[in-house]
Write a protein that holds these residues in place. Structure first.
Motif, PDB file in Angstrom:
ATOM      1  N   SER A 171     -51.592 -64.680 -77.036  1.00 60.05           N
ATOM      2  CA  SER A 171     -50.947 -65.096 -78.281  1.00 60.05           C
ATOM      3  C   SER A 171     -51.503 -66.426 -78.768  1.00 60.05           C
ATOM      4  CB  SER A 171     -49.436 -65.209 -78.075  1.00 60.05           C
ATOM      5  OG  SER A 171     -48.863 -63.945 -77.824  1.00 60.05           O
ATOM      6  N   LEU A 172     -51.654 -67.386 -77.838  1.00 55.09           N
ATOM      7  CA  LEU A 172     -52.192 -68.686 -78.225  1.00 55.09           C
ATOM      8  C   LEU A 172     -53.628 -68.568 -78.718  1.00 55.09           C
ATOM      9  CD1 LEU A 172     -50.818 -70.947 -75.338  1.00 55.09           C
ATOM     10  CD2 LEU A 172     -49.930 -70.755 -77.676  1.00 55.09           C
ATOM     11  N   ALA A 173     -54.396 -67.681 -78.109  1.00 53.50           N
ATOM     12  CA  ALA A 173     -55.785 -67.480 -78.543  1.00 53.50           C
ATOM     13  C   ALA A 173     -55.835 -66.971 -79.973  1.00 53.50           C
ATOM     14  CB  ALA A 173     -56.492 -66.514 -77.598  1.00 53.50           C
ATOM     15  N   ALA A 174     -54.940 -66.039 -80.296  1.00 53.13           N
ATOM     16  CA  ALA A 174     -54.906 -65.505 -81.653  1.00 53.13           C
ATOM     17  C   ALA A 174     -54.494 -66.580 -82.653  1.00 53.13           C
ATOM     18  CB  ALA A 174     -53.948 -64.318 -81.717  1.00 53.13           C
ATOM     19  N   GLU A 175     -53.554 -67.440 -82.265  1.00 52.53           N
ATOM     20  CA  GLU A 175     -53.080 -68.486 -83.154  1.00 52.53           C
ATOM     21  C   GLU A 175     -54.110 -69.602 -83.328  1.00 52.53           C
ATOM     22  OE1 GLU A 175     -49.330 -69.904 -81.726  1.00 52.53           O
ATOM     23  OE2 GLU A 175     -48.386 -67.916 -81.807  1.00 52.53           O
ATOM     24  N   GLY A 176     -54.861 -69.886 -82.277  1.00 56.21           N
ATOM     25  CA  GLY A 176     -55.787 -71.014 -82.322  1.00 56.21           C
ATOM     26  C   GLY A 176     -57.132 -70.714 -82.931  1.00 56.21           C
TER      27      GLY A 176
END
Length: 251
Positions: A171-176
């Motif tokens: 999830s963080l990868a998609a957001e970042g």
């Protein structure tokens, strides 16, 4: 000692579990790449010793003695980052366990494992990623375990949090991505540190390690993290599994 001239020279890295084991090895590896390092763990004396090792590489070290299960973690980290400036690298290397059958695991122990292994990486990323975005990008590395791919008896809390770390990282990868922030997950096999790679002193249950040939040197995992931190921004390495040459199967 002269540090290596790398893209990280003069930047700041944040490493949790930095008082020993994998956290310590990672802090030293990033220091050799020219990073100033913010060291987080519970044990102040051990952090001071690692800080001296980091500074011997010709960079600055800052220590932050904090319990990652503390409800005050966000404020403590925010105050520390105000002193160091925005980081380019965050490595969530700390972890803990509450070994034993699920029926014998107290809610208190369960909650502590969740707090250290899953909530703390979320809190650290939440504090760090906006700062990385403002500086044009960065790298977050979450250290999981082979327990994030397969569960085994006597490790319900540990395995659950490591499986959860996979979802958090994705999830963080998609957001970042839009902000140039890479968020990567490392699945190390058993390491030759016992509990050294963790920020706790209790025993843990892992796949059996019969000899040093069957376990990873934490420095090898730290070298991988250092390589990830110095590679170009594309292509992005999302997940890496690194294991020893195991001669024996898991339980």
């Amino acid at each position: 000692m002269m540090v290596e001239a790398t893209p990280l020279s003069g930047s700041t890295a944040v490493v949790t579990g930095a008082s020993s084991g994998l956290g310590r090895a990672t802090a030293l590896r990033l220091a050799r790449h020219g990073c100033d390092v913010l060291l987080l763990a519970r044990r102040a004396d051990d952090l001071d010793a690692v800080a001296h090792e980091v500074e011997a590489q010709g960079v600055s070290a800052h220590t932050c003695a904090v319990d990652l299960a503390s409800g005050d973690l966000a404020r403590v980290v925010r105050d520390a980052l105000a002193q160091t400036g925005p980081p380019s690298v965050l490595v969530n290397a700390a972890g803990t366990d509450a070994p034993g059958p699920a029926r014998e695991t107290s809610l208190e122990d369960w909650n502590r494992v969740v707090a250290v292994n899953l909530t703390a990486p979320f809190v650290l990323a939440r504090e760090v990623m906006p700062l990385m975005a403002a500086r044009g990008g960065g790298l977050v590395v979450n250290v999981s375990s082979v327990a994030g791919r397969r569960g085994w008896a006597g490790a319900s809390a540990y395995c659950s949090t490591k499986f959860g770390l996979t979802g958090l990282t994705q999830s963080l990868a998609a957001e970042g991505r839009a902000d140039g922030i890479r968020v990567c997950l490392v699945y190390p096999g058993a390491m030759s540190t016992g509990w050294g790679e963790f920020d706790d002193a209790a025993p843990r249950r892992t796949p059996p390690v019969v000899s040093s040939r069957d376990s990873l040197d934490p420095a090898a995992v730290a070298d991988l993290v250092g390589w990830m931190a110095t590679t170009p921004g594309a292509p992005v390495l999302n997940e890496v599994t690194i294991t020893p040459l195991m001669e024996h199967g898991w339980p």
